[in-house]
Design an enzyme around this catalytic site. Structure first.
Site, short mmCIF file in Angstrom:
data_model
loop_
_atom_site.label_atom_id
_atom_site.label_comp_id
_atom_site.label_asym_id
_atom_site.label_seq_id
_atom_site.Cartn_x
_atom_site.Cartn_y
_atom_site.Cartn_z
N SER A 1 0.83 -1.20 0.00
CA SER A 1 0.00 0.00 0.00
C SER A 1 0.87 1.25 0.00
O SER A 1 1.98 1.25 0.54
CB SER A 1 -0.87 -0.03 1.26
OG SER A 1 -1.42 1.23 1.52
N TYR B 1 -2.11 -1.61 11.18
CA TYR B 1 -2.40 -2.09 9.81
C TYR B 1 -1.26 -1.69 8.87
O TYR B 1 -0.71 -2.53 8.14
CB TYR B 1 -3.73 -1.51 9.30
CG TYR B 1 -3.85 -1.54 7.80
CD1 TYR B 1 -4.18 -2.72 7.15
CD2 TYR B 1 -3.58 -0.41 7.03
CE1 TYR B 1 -4.25 -2.77 5.77
CE2 TYR B 1 -3.65 -0.45 5.66
CZ TYR B 1 -3.99 -1.62 5.03
OH TYR B 1 -4.04 -1.67 3.66
N LYS C 1 1.92 -3.92 6.65
CA LYS C 1 2.33 -3.83 5.23
C LYS C 1 3.85 -3.66 5.15
O LYS C 1 4.52 -4.31 4.33
CB LYS C 1 1.63 -2.66 4.52
CG LYS C 1 0.12 -2.83 4.38
CD LYS C 1 -0.23 -3.97 3.45
CE LYS C 1 -1.70 -4.25 3.38
NZ LYS C 1 -2.05 -5.54 2.79
N1 UFG Z 1 -12.88 10.78 3.62
C1 UFG Z 1 -13.88 11.67 3.93
N2 UFG Z 1 -15.05 11.18 4.42
C2 UFG Z 1 -15.27 9.86 4.62
C3 UFG Z 1 -14.24 8.95 4.30
C4 UFG Z 1 -13.06 9.45 3.81
O1 UFG Z 1 -13.72 12.88 3.77
O2 UFG Z 1 -16.35 9.48 5.09
C5 UFG Z 1 -11.63 11.30 3.06
C6 UFG Z 1 -10.42 11.00 3.91
O3 UFG Z 1 -10.23 11.98 4.88
C7 UFG Z 1 -9.33 10.95 2.87
C8 UFG Z 1 -10.02 10.45 1.61
O4 UFG Z 1 -11.40 10.65 1.84
O5 UFG Z 1 -8.87 12.24 2.63
C9 UFG Z 1 -9.79 8.98 1.35
O6 UFG Z 1 -10.09 8.26 2.53
P1 UFG Z 1 -10.19 6.67 2.55
O7 UFG Z 1 -10.50 6.25 3.95
O8 UFG Z 1 -11.08 6.19 1.47
O9 UFG Z 1 -8.73 6.24 2.12
P2 UFG Z 1 -7.35 6.52 2.85
O10 UFG Z 1 -6.48 7.17 1.84
O11 UFG Z 1 -7.47 7.17 4.15
O12 UFG Z 1 -6.96 5.02 3.19
C10 UFG Z 1 -6.42 4.25 2.21
C11 UFG Z 1 -6.75 2.76 2.43
C12 UFG Z 1 -6.04 2.23 3.60
C13 UFG Z 1 -4.60 2.66 3.60
C14 UFG Z 1 -4.50 4.13 3.49
C15 UFG Z 1 -3.10 4.65 3.47
O13 UFG Z 1 -8.13 2.58 2.60
O14 UFG Z 1 -6.12 0.84 3.54
O15 UFG Z 1 -5.07 4.50 2.28
O16 UFG Z 1 -3.07 6.04 3.52
F1 UFG Z 1 -3.96 2.30 4.73
#
Ligand code: UFG
Length: 344
Positions: free
Chosen positions: A127, A152, A156
Site C-alpha cells: 500500500s 495495519y 504492510k
Molecule cells: N474521507 C472523507 N469522508 C469519509 C471517508 C473518507 O472525507 O467518510 C476522506 C479521507 O479523509 C481521505 C479520503 O477521503 O482524505 C480517502 O479516505 P479513505 O478512507 O477512502 O482512504 P485513505 O487514503 O485514508 O486510506 C487508504 C486505504 C487504507 C490505507 C491508506 C493509506 O483505505 O487501507 O489508504 O493512507 F492504509
C-alpha cells in the site's frame, strides 16, 4: 495447459476483480478465503462475469496444515496472489494483535509452503501507506518508508521486509510487491464490487451509500489542508486497472522477466484528486446530488499523496486506463445493483 494460480482473499473486493482478469488471461484460479469479509456467492458472480467457475476453498491462511493440504489437493500451483488480510485502519489500532497475527502469520505460512510445493512466485498487496506523508510528490518507489501510522500500515511494511529477508536467505522464491494507491469502482457488469461491512470507512462506498439514501450525509474530513481546495488529495485507481496490474506482474514472474527477485511497483494513476473534486465529479458523472458537510480532520489522515507510476508504466508496460468519471459511474451502478439484489 493453463497455469494454476492461488488467490488468497479471492472473494474480496480487489481479489474478485483480479480472479476475473486472471481467468480472462487464461490462468486456472484456485481461491482460498475465510469469508470473514466476503461471501461465497461472489464465486457465482465471478463465474457469471468470466464464464469460468474458479475452484474455491473456505480456508484461513493461518491454518498451516489446511494450506499444506490445499497445495496437495491442487497440484502445480505456480504463483500466489496474496490479498487475504485484515484492512481496517481504525480497527487495527483497537486490535493490534489481531492484525499482527492475521497479516503477518498468513504470509509466513505461504512463504514456508511455497518451496515445498514448487510455487515460484508471490505477489503481495502492499500500500502507499508505507510512504506516510511523502516529502516529494508524486511519490516514487525510492521514497523513504515512514514510520507507520497504524498497526495495519505496520503490517504492510513488515510484510515487505519478511519477503525481502526470505528471498535474501536464498529461498527459491520470486516476489512482486504492488503498492496500491486508493482502489475504487466496480466491474462494468456490476456483478462484483466492494461490499463494506457495516458503516463504510472509505470514501467512495460512503459516497455511493449516501447518494442512494442509506447514509444521510457524507462528512468531508477537513477543508483546511495545504491543498488547492483545502481537502485531502489521493490517487484513485480503478479496481479493474489494478486487477490487470496483478496479471501482468504474474506473467512477469512466471516468464522470468524480472530484473530482481523482489520488485516493487507503485500502482496508481499519477493524478491527485481532492475529496471535494471527487464529490463534484461523482455528481457530474451520475447526475445525483450528494448531501455532504465539512467536518473536522480525521486523525491519522495523510494530507496529500499521489503516485509516480513511471516505473510500472515502463517496466510492467501497465498503465491506468480508466477515467475518473467512468470509474465513479461504475461504483454507482454497483450500488444500484446492490439495491436491486436487496443487499444494501
Ligand atoms: N474521507 C472523507 N469522508 C469519509 C471517508 C473518507 O472525507 O467518510 C476522506 C479521507 O479523509 C481521505 C479520503 O477521503 O482524505 C480517502 O479516505 P479513505 O478512507 O477512502 O482512504 P485513505 O487514503 O485514508 O486510506 C487508504 C486505504 C487504507 C490505507 C491508506 C493509506 O483505505 O487501507 O489508504 O493512507 F492504509
Amino acid at each position: 495447459m493453463k497455469k494454476r494460480i492461488l488467490v488468497t482473499g479471492g472473494t474480496g473486493y480487489i481479489g474478485s476483480h483480479t480472479v476475473v482478469e486472471l481467468q480472462n488471461s487464461g490462468y486456472d484460479v484456485v481461491i482460498v478465503d475465510n469469508l470473514s469479509n466476503s461471501s461465497a456467492d461472489v464465486v457465482d458472480n465471478i463465474e457469471k462475469v468470466s464464464g469460468v467457475r474458479p475452484a474455491f476453498e473456505k480456508l484461513d491462511c493461518l491454518d498451516f496444515e489446511g494450506m499444506d493440504k490445499l497445495f496437495t489437493k491442487y497440484p502445480g500451483i505456480k504463483g500466489i496472489i496474496h490479498f487475504a488480510a485484515s484492512k481496517a485502519v481504525g480497527e487495527s489500532v483497537q486490535k493490534p494483535l489481531l492484525y499482527y497475527r492475521n497479516n503477518l502469520l498468513s504470509l509466513v505460512n505461504l512463504l514456508e509452503l511455497m518451496p515445498k510445493h514448487g510455487v515460484e512466485g508471490i505477489i503481495f498487496s502492499s500500500s502507499c501507506t508505507v510512504y506516510g506523508q511523502p516529502d516529494i510528490l508524486p511519490v516514487t518507489e525510492e521514497a523513504p518508508i515512514k514510520k507507520a501510522e497504524s498497526p495495519y500500515g505496520n503490517t504492510k511494511q513488515i510484510n515487505e521486509e519478511i519477503i525481502r529477508d526470505t528471498v535474501a536467505s536464498g529461498a527459491p522464491i520470486h516476489a512482486i510487491m504492488l503498492r496500491y494507491f486508493n482502489p475504487i469502482g466496480a466491474h462494468p457488469t456490476a456483478l462484483i464490487g466492494e461490499l463494506p461491512n457495516g458503516v463504510p470507512q472509505n470514501l467512495l462506498p460512503y459516497v455511493t451509500q449516501t447518494a442512494i439514501g442509506i447514509r444521510e450525509k457524507l462528512s468531508v474530513f477537513g477543508d483546511d489542508y495545504d491543498t488547492p481546495d483545502g481537502s485531502c488529495i489521493r490517487d484513485y485507481i480503478y479496481v479493474v486497472d489494478l486487477a490487470k496490474a496483478h496479471v501482468i506482474a504474474m506473467d512477469r514472474i512466471l516468464e522470468n522477466k524480472q530484473k530482481e527477485k523482489v520488485e516493487v511497483f507503485n500502482i496508481g494513476t499519477g493524478k491527485g484528486v481532492s475529496v471535494l473534486e471527487l464529490i463534484r465529479t461523482f455528481e457530474k458523472a451520475t447526475g445525483v446530488k450528494l448531501n455532504y458537510q465539512i467536518v473536522g480532520r480525521r486523525a491519522g489522515d495523510i494530507e496529500k499523496v499521489w503516485a509516480n507510476p513511471d516505473f510500472a508504466n515502463k517496466e510492467l508496460g501497465w498503465k491506468a486506463e480508466a477515467n475518473l468519471e467512468d470509474t465513479l459511474r461504475s461504483a454507482w451502478n454497483w450500488q444500484l445493483k446492490l439495491r436491486e439484489r436487496n443487499i444494501q
